[in-house]
Scaffold this motif. Sequence first.
Motif, PDB file in Angstrom:
ATOM      1  N   ASN A 101       0.851  -1.184   0.000  1.00  0.00           N
ATOM      2  CA  ASN A 101       0.000   0.000   0.000  1.00  0.00           C
ATOM      3  C   ASN A 101       0.893   1.242   0.000  1.00  0.00           C
ATOM      4  O   ASN A 101       2.125   1.136  -0.061  1.00  0.00           O
ATOM      5  CB  ASN A 101      -0.996  -0.027   1.164  1.00  0.00           C
ATOM      6  N   THR A 147      -1.470  -0.344  -3.843  1.00  0.00           N
ATOM      7  CA  THR A 147      -2.878  -0.069  -3.599  1.00  0.00           C
ATOM      8  C   THR A 147      -3.010   1.330  -3.008  1.00  0.00           C
ATOM      9  O   THR A 147      -2.182   1.760  -2.200  1.00  0.00           O
ATOM     10  CB  THR A 147      -3.502  -1.113  -2.664  1.00  0.00           C
ATOM     11  N   ALA A 199      -5.886   1.319  -7.374  1.00  0.00           N
ATOM     12  CA  ALA A 199      -4.555   0.712  -7.370  1.00  0.00           C
ATOM     13  C   ALA A 199      -3.852   1.004  -8.679  1.00  0.00           C
ATOM     14  O   ALA A 199      -4.479   1.255  -9.713  1.00  0.00           O
ATOM     15  CB  ALA A 199      -4.660  -0.809  -7.166  1.00  0.00           C
ATOM     16  N   GLY A 232      -6.911  -4.823   2.152  1.00  0.00           N
ATOM     17  CA  GLY A 232      -5.657  -5.208   1.512  1.00  0.00           C
ATOM     18  C   GLY A 232      -5.569  -6.694   1.246  1.00  0.00           C
ATOM     19  O   GLY A 232      -5.147  -7.125   0.161  1.00  0.00           O
ATOM     20  N   PHE A 268      -7.804  -7.689  -1.618  1.00  0.00           N
ATOM     21  CA  PHE A 268      -7.171  -7.316  -2.881  1.00  0.00           C
ATOM     22  C   PHE A 268      -6.108  -8.339  -3.269  1.00  0.00           C
ATOM     23  O   PHE A 268      -6.096  -8.853  -4.392  1.00  0.00           O
ATOM     24  CB  PHE A 268      -6.537  -5.933  -2.765  1.00  0.00           C
ATOM     25  N   VAL A 311      -9.096  -4.784  -7.062  1.00  0.00           N
ATOM     26  CA  VAL A 311      -9.825  -3.585  -6.623  1.00  0.00           C
ATOM     27  C   VAL A 311     -11.272  -3.935  -6.300  1.00  0.00           C
ATOM     28  O   VAL A 311     -11.834  -3.468  -5.295  1.00  0.00           O
ATOM     29  CB  VAL A 311      -9.745  -2.485  -7.697  1.00  0.00           C
ATOM     30  N   GLY A 320     -11.246  -5.810  -2.906  1.00  0.00           N
ATOM     31  CA  GLY A 320     -10.954  -4.901  -1.802  1.00  0.00           C
ATOM     32  C   GLY A 320     -12.125  -3.994  -1.482  1.00  0.00           C
ATOM     33  O   GLY A 320     -12.431  -3.727  -0.307  1.00  0.00           O
TER      34      GLY A 320
END
Length: 302
Positions: A178, A213, A219, A244, A247, A269, A272
């Motif tokens: 991230n 992300t 992302a 997270g 994802f 995406v 998530g």
Amino acid sequence: MIVVFGSINVDLVTVVPRLPGPGETVKGPDYQVFPGGKGANQALAARRAGAAVAMIGAVGADGFRHEALSLLAAAGVDLSGVAALDAPTGIAMIAVDGRAENQIVVASGANSRADPAGVARRIRAGDTLLLQYEVPDAAVLAAAEAARAAGARVLLNAAPAGPVPPALARCLDVLIVNEHEAAEVAAAAGLPEAPRAFASAWAAASGGVCVVTLGAEGAVAAGPEGQVSVAAPLVKVVDTTAAGDGFVGAFAAALDRGATLAEALMDGVAAGSLAVETTGAQPSLPDAAAIRTRAAGLAARA
């Protein structure tokens, strides 16, 4: 086949009016108990996204181990590589505030003794090994080296945040971080810290793929063919704990079935964004049908 080597926990979750500061006590009305751990969460996310998944890790010989493994077992994740040790099962204590932000303290327990030898016994050419940082660094490196030697794809989610040592970096096909994790990896590697610039710089230096992300912004990924990004849909956020992991699991499942980078990014995406709509890490992880439906409304752009 996706082989996940990582942590298996029980999550103790309480909703609080605000997250506590240093030395402060904040009261919550009650708490809930969920299976968790980044490794287990990502294994379940990948399984629900449609992949065949084997989990390698460790739990304790205590009452929490049954709760920790319950949803993995129900989903059909292969648990034959999970050892029961004379140690406490790992736990995570999670506070979630009214804005769906969280604060997490992890007690590793049996995860600190997870044995990467299980990866070498299970991984095969063409498989995908999925790694995180909730087991010892030396074990992560040993698992990555075993997978590389077997001809498997190696995917690292560098979370909780930490640098990626050169020996580990050389084993990777895909790095997922991230924004905060990207900044820490970038600082240690001497790369630009801005997410998009970092993704491109890591991909260029490694010859692999880097995914960052971006929370509510979606992302971005960079690889040998350039950069691609996917915007996140607008959703009602309840709990971000599993965003997270949802994802990563869905992204890994897409790559494992032969999807393109853009397709995998859209699945990640989608998963998530679905995960943040429900409380609890593993209960919030979506199934393949829900992922496909939401991903159909997303678009990848260069």
